[in-house]
Each structure stands twice: as structure tokens, then as C-alpha cells.
Enzyme design. Sequence first.
Site, PDB file in Angstrom:
ATOM      1  CG  ASP A 106      -6.541   6.847  -1.649  1.00  0.00           C
ATOM      2  OD1 ASP A 106      -5.540   6.777  -1.074  1.00  0.00           O
ATOM      3  OD2 ASP A 106      -7.519   6.387  -1.509  1.00  0.00           O
ATOM      4  CG  ASN A 107      -3.198   4.673  -3.746  1.00  0.00           C
ATOM      5  OD1 ASN A 107      -2.842   4.887  -3.393  1.00  0.00           O
ATOM      6  ND2 ASN A 107      -3.805   4.438  -4.191  1.00  0.00           N
ATOM      7  CB  CYS A 138      -0.755   0.048   1.390  1.00  0.00           C
ATOM      8  SG  CYS A 138      -1.289   1.468   1.889  1.00  0.00           S
TER       9      CYS A 138
HETATM   10  N1  LIG Z   1     -12.777  -2.445  -4.844  1.00  0.00           N
HETATM   11  C1  LIG Z   1     -11.574  -1.603  -4.871  1.00  0.00           C
HETATM   12  N2  LIG Z   1     -10.189  -2.126  -4.247  1.00  0.00           N
HETATM   13  C2  LIG Z   1      -9.617  -2.113  -3.386  1.00  0.00           C
HETATM   14  C3  LIG Z   1      -9.608  -1.355  -2.551  1.00  0.00           C
HETATM   15  C4  LIG Z   1     -10.975  -1.015  -2.385  1.00  0.00           C
HETATM   16  O1  LIG Z   1     -10.254  -0.803  -1.382  1.00  0.00           O
HETATM   17  N3  LIG Z   1     -11.955  -0.923  -3.103  1.00  0.00           N
HETATM   18  N4  LIG Z   1      -8.221  -0.846  -1.958  1.00  0.00           N
HETATM   19  C5  LIG Z   1      -6.874  -0.407  -3.115  1.00  0.00           C
HETATM   20  C6  LIG Z   1      -5.753  -0.192  -2.061  1.00  0.00           C
HETATM   21  S1  LIG Z   1      -5.495   1.165  -1.025  1.00  0.00           S
HETATM   22  C7  LIG Z   1      -4.775  -1.362  -2.300  1.00  0.00           C
HETATM   23  S2  LIG Z   1      -3.287  -0.688  -0.704  1.00  0.00           S
HETATM   24  C8  LIG Z   1      -5.100  -3.062  -2.450  1.00  0.00           C
HETATM   25  C9  LIG Z   1      -5.077  -3.945  -0.907  1.00  0.00           C
HETATM   26  O2  LIG Z   1      -5.107  -5.227  -1.327  1.00  0.00           O
HETATM   27  P1  LIG Z   1      -5.511  -5.763   0.158  1.00  0.00           P
HETATM   28  O3  LIG Z   1      -6.382  -6.016   0.149  1.00  0.00           O
HETATM   29  O4  LIG Z   1      -6.088  -6.882  -0.788  1.00  0.00           O
HETATM   30  O5  LIG Z   1      -3.845  -6.516   0.567  1.00  0.00           O
HETATM   31  O6  LIG Z   1      -6.294  -2.489  -2.844  1.00  0.00           O
HETATM   32  C10 LIG Z   1      -7.021  -1.749  -3.340  1.00  0.00           C
HETATM   33  N5  LIG Z   1      -7.940  -1.921  -3.823  1.00  0.00           N
HETATM   34 MO   LIG Z   2      -3.483   1.208  -1.008  1.00  0.00          MO
END
Ligand SMILES: Nc1nc2c(c(=O)[nH]1)N[C@H]1C(S)=C(S)[C@@H](COP(=O)(O)O)O[C@H]1N2
Ligand SMILES: [Mo]
Length: 510
Positions: free
Chosen positions: A215-216, A80
Site C-alpha cells: 500500500d502507499n 491519506c
Molecule cells: N491499524 C491501522 N492503521 C491505519 C490504517 C488501518 O487501516 N489500520 N489505515 C491507515 C491509513 S491508509 C491512513 S490514511 C490513516 C487514517 O487515519 P484516520 O482514519 O484517523 O484519518 O490511518 C492509517 N493507519
Molecule cells: Mo491512507
Amino acid sequence: MVRLTGKHPFNAEAPLPLLLEQGFITPTPLHYVRNHGPVPKLSWETHRLIVEGLVEKPLDLSMDDIASLPYIEFPLTMVCAGNRRKEQNMIKQTIGFNWGPAAVSNAIWKGVRLRHVLELAGIKLDPTQPRYICFEGVDKLPNGFYGSSLPIEWVMNDANDIILAYGMNGEKLTPDHGFPIRTIFPGYIGGRTTKWLGKVVVSDKESNSYYHFRDNRVLPPEFDAERATKENIWYNPDYIIYKLNINSAIAAPAHDEKIMMSKLARNTEYTVKGYAYMGNGSKCIRVEISLDYGKTWLLAKMIQPEPEFPLVKARGMNPLPRFWCWTFWELSIPLHSLIRCEEISVRAWDSNQNTQPRDPTWNVMGMMNNCHYKVKVHPFVENEEFGLIFEHPTQPGTIPGGWMVKKEAPKKEAKVDEKSKTSAPSNAKTFTMSQVSKHNNEKDCWIVVANKVYDATSFLKAHPGGKTAILINAGTDVTEEFNDIHSEKAKAKLNEFYVGDLASDKKSKL
Ligand SMILES: Nc1nc2c(c(=O)[nH]1)N[C@H]1C(S)=C(S)[C@@H](COP(=O)(O)O)O[C@H]1N2
Ligand SMILES: [Mo]
Ligand code: HEM
């Protein structure tokens, strides 16, 4: 797992020493989880994946359709972009919660190449036009769907191993990791991937998901959230994060680990251990430890099982040397060299000769923090014996401790209290906890923070963390969780919902 955002949504990381003890592959229950909202309840039998947009024939695929296509399977380190954010929060609160150094995990992912699926749909390529592949999750979030996009060139190159994954560590995905299907982008930050994938859209524009833009991102340090919005820089393409940066951290010595020196033989060695990872498939070529604030560096031994890992070897192809996985490293040093050492620090290097900065650069989202990881070494005497105790910069979530945590500074809680005091009329109403507890539903939702009572009902819909995060705590005292999760701006906003004070006999502890 250490929970980072209270009861809901589920965001968690493993304690760092435990994570590294597992070795190269992280077992699924210890893989970090980052959920922006509730996990959707989906079934393998009924879930559909839609592929549409600039394609000859849109697809509407079942999971069995997808699982019957040729697949690839390989280990991959997911990270992340908020990894190590708590260190940034100790400089100044960002708009993100307190990730420690374990928002990183390495699992085996299995899935079909996205290129393959796009070709089945007859993707319309036009070299004169930009093409983005956009992804949409089906989770219900306060700001619409989670999603992102990648430029087509990256997706169509098989060397990049971009897949739609339905398998993790030899099983179907678990709900937290995107069951039944998600995207996996090696070399990218985890936040560009989409869990619970419902739609793939070929477009001439980037994703329009709120999360793709808001985000990000790494914004320049002078920007807070307000100024970023005022000057509309969320959409500045220079600030978006796609690929990972170089990072490393020390797992041994662990935080609070003690070594009693006088009990040990003169020539005893101590093995410092940790992880490093690179972005973009680069190789980690060097990891170095300093015991003198970076004046001199000692070369650590690297442990890189990836090229020899059976699944990787079996693929028998490595046209370009690509490294999707973390490197472990260790270095045995004579124990006596720690006696006059105040700080152990680590830095890693990639094959482009890039390394990590010594100091952090704060940014409003607290992302991509990759400064040298510094562990302080403190001598102490206990029962007339001399020892060393180690202190990491922070501990994840609400866990106290860490040399970056200001020990004398007024606590965050105190700030909330002060702000609320200024807005609290002297003849404020008071409520007992049992009165508060009756306001426990969507139509009437009160919470208590630092002995003040707030009616959050009107804010449920607009809450950036989703209504469930508040509702799950309706009618209760959420002081600790609230303070741990929120920025100063969020804390100030709380005042808008003030209704009175908690009756003094039932005051919660500050
Ligand atoms: N649909 C969806 N995808 C998502 C997210 C989410 O909240 N919803 N979080 C994202 C983020 S910020 C990260 S770092 C990764 C985390 O994946 P994990 O929970 O399998 O480690 O999924 C990404 N994909
Ligand atoms: Mo993330
Ligand atoms: C009226 C009360 C509340 C207000 C005004 C509020 C405000 C905010 C704001 C502005 C954010 C965006 C990030 C930030 O600026 O810090 C946020 C995020 C968040 N809030 Fe709240 N909040 C409230 C109550 C709560 C409660 C009671 C909880 C649960 C304990 C909670 C959990 C969260 C979570 C988990 C996030 C982050 C979501 C994520 O990044 O995934 N909030 N909130």
C-alpha cells in the site's frame, strides 16, 4: 460524511465546503476515516502496548502507564495518500476507491514522544547498523496486521514531533481514529501511521507488514498491478511514499454552485477559497489562482493560524520553522472576470520553491495526485437570467458529476455485464431475489451484481477487502457498491464465481 466503500469497511470524507467551513481545526466527526478492515473493540483498561526487539528491557505498558508520561499536544494535518484519487480513476481505474479532495483533516493530537518510550526501553543504538522502528496494529486484516516502519534517525529527533497519541481534539481517541493509541508522524502521509497500536519493535529491518509494501506506493505509470507483481517492484525502495507532497484544492466555488449574474451589481466580487498543504514540515509560501489555463497567476491571500495557535505558541519552541498544518487561502476577484473564464485553477508553492504539476500522472494505486485543481466555469441562462455554474473535476465516492467523468462513455456497470455475458451459458440458471437472499451467511454467501448471481463463499477468506465487506451484503444486490469500489481486474475475477442470472421480473436497475 460521504461513505466511499459501501457499508464496510468505514472509509469516509466530509463534503469539501463543509470541511472548510469548520475552520482551522476539524471536529472529530468530520475528520476523514481510512479503515482497511473492521475496527477492533479495545478498552483503555486492558489494552497493552508492547515495546520489544533491539532494546535492553522490553516494555509491556498499560494505557495508564503511557498517559502518566510527559506529553506534547499540537495540531496536525493528516492526509491519506489517496486524496483526490477519483480524478485518477476517471483517467483509468486504479486499484483504489474514489477519494475526493477531502481525505485531509486537521485535528489536535496529544501523546507521548516515541523517543521517550524507546529510551525507557533502553534502545540499543549502533550507528554502524540500520535501525528501524516498526509498528503493528491489532486490527484483523485479510493480509495480516497493519503496520509500517520509520528509520530511527527520524524518530529520535524531537523536532519531528513523532508521538504515540492517545488524545484527539481534547478527548480520548474515537474507535475509528485508533482508540486507545496510535502513531502520529507529522509531515508524513496518514498511511505510514498505525492505529490501534499493539506493538513497537526495534529492528534492523523495515516493517514486514503486507501494507508497508503493498500500500502507499507510487509506481511508474506504465505498471499495472500484474506487471508490478511479476517484476517484483513492490519492494523497490524508490517507490515507497513516506512524506507528503504539495497539494491544494478549491472549495469555493463549490461543485454545482450557481451565481445569477444579472442580479448582481457591476462591481460585485467573488471570493475563491480553498486549502493547501505541504509535506515534511515545509511552509506554504504562495498560493496562486489562474483564470486563463495557467498563462497568468494571481496571488491569493494565505490564512496560516498555526504559528499563532495557542498550543503551538505555548510550546515556545520552533527551533526550525516547521509547519504541520494546512494553509487556507482566499482571493476576491471581480465577478465579471469569471464571465469569460472557462476554468479556475490553483497551485501552491513550498519554501523549497516546489510546486504542483499542471497535469496528473496516472499511477496504478492512484496515489499522491496533486495536479492543479481545476474548476470549470459554465455560463447558463435560466428564466431569462444569465448565470454561471461551477463544476469540480469529480465528486467523492458514488456521487455523480464532475467534468472528468466521461458523460457519453459506457458505464462501468455495462462492462461487468458484458464480461459476465460472455461467460454465461445460454441455458443459465435463474434465481429470484428471494432465493438469493437465503444464501446469506459465511458458509453460503451469494451476491448479485448487474443481474448476475455469484457465489462468493470460497472467496471470502482471500478477499482483499476482507470477508466482512462481502458478508455484510450476503444475499443482496450490491451492484452499485461493487462497481464503485473495484478495479477492472476485480470485475473480471467476479466471473469465477458466477452461478446464474437473476430472474428477469426482479431485475435490479443498471
Ligand atoms: N491499524 C491501522 N492503521 C491505519 C490504517 C488501518 O487501516 N489500520 N489505515 C491507515 C491509513 S491508509 C491512513 S490514511 C490513516 C487514517 O487515519 P484516520 O482514519 O484517523 O484519518 O490511518 C492509517 N493507519
Ligand atoms: Mo491512507
Ligand atoms: C466475488 C466477489 C468479489 C471479488 C472477486 C472482489 C475482489 C476484490 C479485489 C481484487 C479487491 C482489491 C482491489 C481491486 O482490485 O479493486 C477488492 C477490494 C475491496 N472489495 Fe471486493 N470483491 C468482491 C466482492 C465485494 C463486495 C460484495 C464488497 C462490498 C460491497 C467488496 C468490497 C471491497 C472493498 C471495500 C475493497 C477495498 C478494501 C480497501 O481498499 O480498504 N468486495 N475486492
